[in-house]
Design an enzyme around this catalytic site. Structure first.
Site, PDB file in Angstrom:
ATOM      1  N   GLU A  64       0.823  -1.214   0.000  1.00 48.78           N
ATOM      2  CA  GLU A  64       0.000   0.000   0.000  1.00 48.78           C
ATOM      3  C   GLU A  64       0.853   1.257   0.000  1.00 48.78           C
ATOM      4  OE1 GLU A  64      -2.925   0.133   3.163  1.00 48.78           O
ATOM      5  OE2 GLU A  64      -3.192  -2.027   2.985  1.00 48.78           O
ATOM      6  N   CYS A  79       3.216   8.479   1.294  1.00 49.20           N
ATOM      7  CA  CYS A  79       3.592   7.569   2.370  1.00 49.20           C
ATOM      8  C   CYS A  79       3.876   6.222   1.722  1.00 49.20           C
ATOM      9  CB  CYS A  79       2.425   7.481   3.359  1.00 49.20           C
ATOM     10  SG  CYS A  79       2.684   6.247   4.640  1.00 49.20           S
ATOM     11  N   CYS A 130       5.089  -6.897   7.945  1.00 49.66           N
ATOM     12  CA  CYS A 130       5.999  -6.362   8.970  1.00 49.66           C
ATOM     13  C   CYS A 130       6.126  -7.408  10.073  1.00 49.66           C
ATOM     14  CB  CYS A 130       5.421  -5.067   9.543  1.00 49.66           C
ATOM     15  SG  CYS A 130       6.492  -4.277  10.779  1.00 49.66           S
ATOM     16  N   CYS A 143       3.418  -4.829  16.532  1.00 46.89           N
ATOM     17  CA  CYS A 143       2.720  -3.820  17.348  1.00 46.89           C
ATOM     18  C   CYS A 143       1.228  -4.193  17.432  1.00 46.89           C
ATOM     19  CB  CYS A 143       2.883  -2.426  16.744  1.00 46.89           C
ATOM     20  SG  CYS A 143       4.601  -1.895  16.673  1.00 46.89           S
ATOM     21  N   CYS A 189      -1.623  -2.508  15.091  1.00 48.04           N
ATOM     22  CA  CYS A 189      -1.320  -2.272  13.677  1.00 48.04           C
ATOM     23  C   CYS A 189      -1.743  -3.448  12.805  1.00 48.04           C
ATOM     24  CB  CYS A 189       0.176  -2.027  13.522  1.00 48.04           C
ATOM     25  SG  CYS A 189       0.684  -1.767  11.808  1.00 48.04           S
ATOM     26  N   CYS A 203      -4.319   1.946   7.752  1.00 47.88           N
ATOM     27  CA  CYS A 203      -3.034   1.438   7.276  1.00 47.88           C
ATOM     28  C   CYS A 203      -3.028  -0.093   7.294  1.00 47.88           C
ATOM     29  CB  CYS A 203      -1.903   1.923   8.169  1.00 47.88           C
ATOM     30  SG  CYS A 203      -2.297   3.388   9.115  1.00 47.88           S
TER      31      CYS A 203
HETATM   32  N1  SAH Z   1       7.427   0.556  11.353  1.00 49.72           N
HETATM   33  C1  SAH Z   1       7.524   1.975  11.357  1.00 49.72           C
HETATM   34  C2  SAH Z   1       6.787   2.657  10.216  1.00 49.72           C
HETATM   35  C3  SAH Z   1       5.455   2.125   9.814  1.00 49.72           C
HETATM   36  S1  SAH Z   1       4.114   2.390  10.910  1.00 49.72           S
HETATM   37  C4  SAH Z   1       7.115   2.538  12.696  1.00 49.72           C
HETATM   38  O1  SAH Z   1       6.752   1.757  13.566  1.00 49.72           O
HETATM   39  O2  SAH Z   1       7.202   3.736  12.893  1.00 49.72           O
HETATM   40  C5  SAH Z   1       3.775   4.100  10.769  1.00 49.72           C
HETATM   41  C6  SAH Z   1       3.119   4.704  11.974  1.00 49.72           C
HETATM   42  O3  SAH Z   1       1.760   4.307  12.071  1.00 49.72           O
HETATM   43  C7  SAH Z   1       3.764   4.282  13.279  1.00 49.72           C
HETATM   44  O4  SAH Z   1       3.856   5.382  14.148  1.00 49.72           O
HETATM   45  C8  SAH Z   1       2.786   3.272  13.801  1.00 49.72           C
HETATM   46  O5  SAH Z   1       2.938   3.074  15.171  1.00 49.72           O
HETATM   47  C9  SAH Z   1       1.476   3.912  13.392  1.00 49.72           C
HETATM   48  N2  SAH Z   1       0.315   3.046  13.386  1.00 49.72           N
HETATM   49  C10 SAH Z   1       0.231   1.745  13.050  1.00 49.72           C
HETATM   50  N3  SAH Z   1      -1.026   1.305  13.191  1.00 49.72           N
HETATM   51  C11 SAH Z   1      -1.749   2.356  13.622  1.00 49.72           C
HETATM   52  C12 SAH Z   1      -3.108   2.532  13.976  1.00 49.72           C
HETATM   53  N4  SAH Z   1      -3.978   1.534  13.906  1.00 49.72           N
HETATM   54  N5  SAH Z   1      -3.497   3.768  14.387  1.00 49.72           N
HETATM   55  C13 SAH Z   1      -2.630   4.791  14.463  1.00 49.72           C
HETATM   56  N6  SAH Z   1      -1.343   4.690  14.155  1.00 49.72           N
HETATM   57  C14 SAH Z   1      -0.899   3.475  13.757  1.00 49.72           C
END
Ligand code: SAH
Length: 348
Positions: free
Chosen positions: A93, A106, A113, A117, A120, A334
């Site tokens: 994406e 972006c 990944c 987290c 996510c 995302c």
């Molecule tokens: N792996 C990297 C970049 C990709 S995620 C990182 O962790 O920074 C990009 C951003 O989106 C990160 O800050 C991540 O924590 C956030 N993110 C992921 N899922 C999300 C969600 N459901 N709501 C809000 N932010 C989210």
């Protein structure tokens, strides 16, 4: 069969070497590099390259390394969410955001990944593979071709952990920054990481002028451990120490991303604790209303809580903004476009 060369993944020097290898003069390398970075998708369109050389190139290399599979367009603010299919049929994406200061994309850095987290969607099925430099760049070229406008800013904030694909990400940065390429300034590029400390330190030593964004999302380790497994490897203190080094070496202000999760990290005490930790650091806090995804039970904080959290940080003199929600009418969080696609494929 030997694999075709992905020209978008090659530096100017590498392209010059390929050109020489194919029996051509070195100056053709610059011409070819230039065409590649115009987003040209057919060798035939390269009108200053001899026909027989174009034929040779076609036999050993590719230009286009992805196709746009689906686009969701916001009617409110021009945001576009793209689902791209790579040459090996993996999908990724990318998101285009239209700001007053220019078009921002972006981009994803991996297929999936592995960071795990808890909030996510991109990480639910783990990582499939790293993207090559040219596939990170390909997202920029594909979207530029689609909108017919220049992209001026890039954020590495799509699916994947950029510092877990470090070499290709660094190569991408040097290629996209090249004066004969897209020539996007390092200052217009943001790299977001969940906090791979040794790589942050390495990046600091490279003294690039990119903006570093840290996905902090918590004011202490106990909370961060609950939804970011990486925190058990590199804790908040270690991340902040690495950030200080980054600032010392680059003079760049760091962005801390903080997604507000209802009842988990959004209380007054958390805001105060966060302010205390960040008070001596040249930084900016970006509060993000959590994007709720099907795969997790975390909920977004109430608007009043977000406002209150911001007010406390303001009061503690921490530079803070709340991320504006873009494309709310194309509500695909995302990682959700890809997940939905995979689900559809699976059901067929
Ligand atoms: N792996 C990297 C970049 C990709 S995620 C990182 O962790 O920074 C990009 C951003 O989106 C990160 O800050 C991540 O924590 C956030 N993110 C992921 N899922 C999300 C969600 N459901 N709501 C809000 N932010 C989210």
């Amino acid at each position: 069969m030997t694999e075709l060369i992905d020209l978008r993944s090659k530096t100017l020097e590498e392209i010059e070497a390929i050109v020489i290898e194919l029996g051509e003069k070195k100056f053709r390398g610059k011409q070819l590099f230039n065409w590649v970075h115009k987003g040209t998708e057919k060798f035939n369109d390269m009108n200053n390259i001899p026909k027989n050389f174009k034929k040779k190139l076609e036999e050993v290399s590719i230009l286009k390394n992805m196709d746009i599979l689906e686009v969701l367009r916001s009617k409110i603010d021009g945001t576009r969410k793209y689902l791209m299919i790579l040459n090996d049929n993996n999908v990724i994406e990318s998101v285009l955001m239209k700001y007053k200061h220019g078009n921002t994309i972006c981009v994803s850095t991996q297929v999936g990944c592995k960071m795990g987290c808890g909030f996510c969607a991109s990480t639910v099925d783990g990582v499939v593979r790293n993207l090559r430099a040219g596939e990170i760049l390909g997202q920029v070229l594909a979207v530029q071709n689609d909108i017919g406008e220049r992209i001026s800013n890039v954020v590495l904030m799509g699916s994947g952990e950029p510092l877990d694909n470090y070499d290709e990400v660094l190569k991408f940065l040097s290629i996209i920054n090249h004066p004969l390429g897209l020539n996007i300034s390092m200052r217009n590029i943001t790299l977001s990481t969940c906090g791979i400390v040794p790589k942050i330190i390495d990046l600091a030593e490279k003294k690039l002028q990119i903006t570093l964004a840290i996905s902090l999302h918590a004011s202490n380790d106990e909370i961060r451990n609950k939804f970011m497994p990486i925190n058990k490897v590199y804790n908040i203190n270690e991340i902040l120490e690495a950030c200080k080094k980054y600032i010392k070496n680059t003079n760049r202000r760091i962005t801390f991303e903080y997604a507000l999760i209802k009842g988990v990290n959004d209380k007054t005490e958390h805001a105060l604790e966060l302010a205390k930790k960040l008070k001596d650091i040249l930084c900016h806090v970006n509060l993000i209303p959590l994007n709720e995804v099907n795969e997790s039970a975390f909920e977004t904080s109430k608007e009043s809580n977000i406002k209150e959290f911001k007010k406390i940080l303001d009061g503690e003199r921490i530079h803070v903004t709340v991320r504006r929600e873009l494309g709310s009418d194309i509500d695909a969080a995302c990682g959700q476009l890809r997940k939905n696609y995979l689900k559809r494929e699976h059901e067929q």
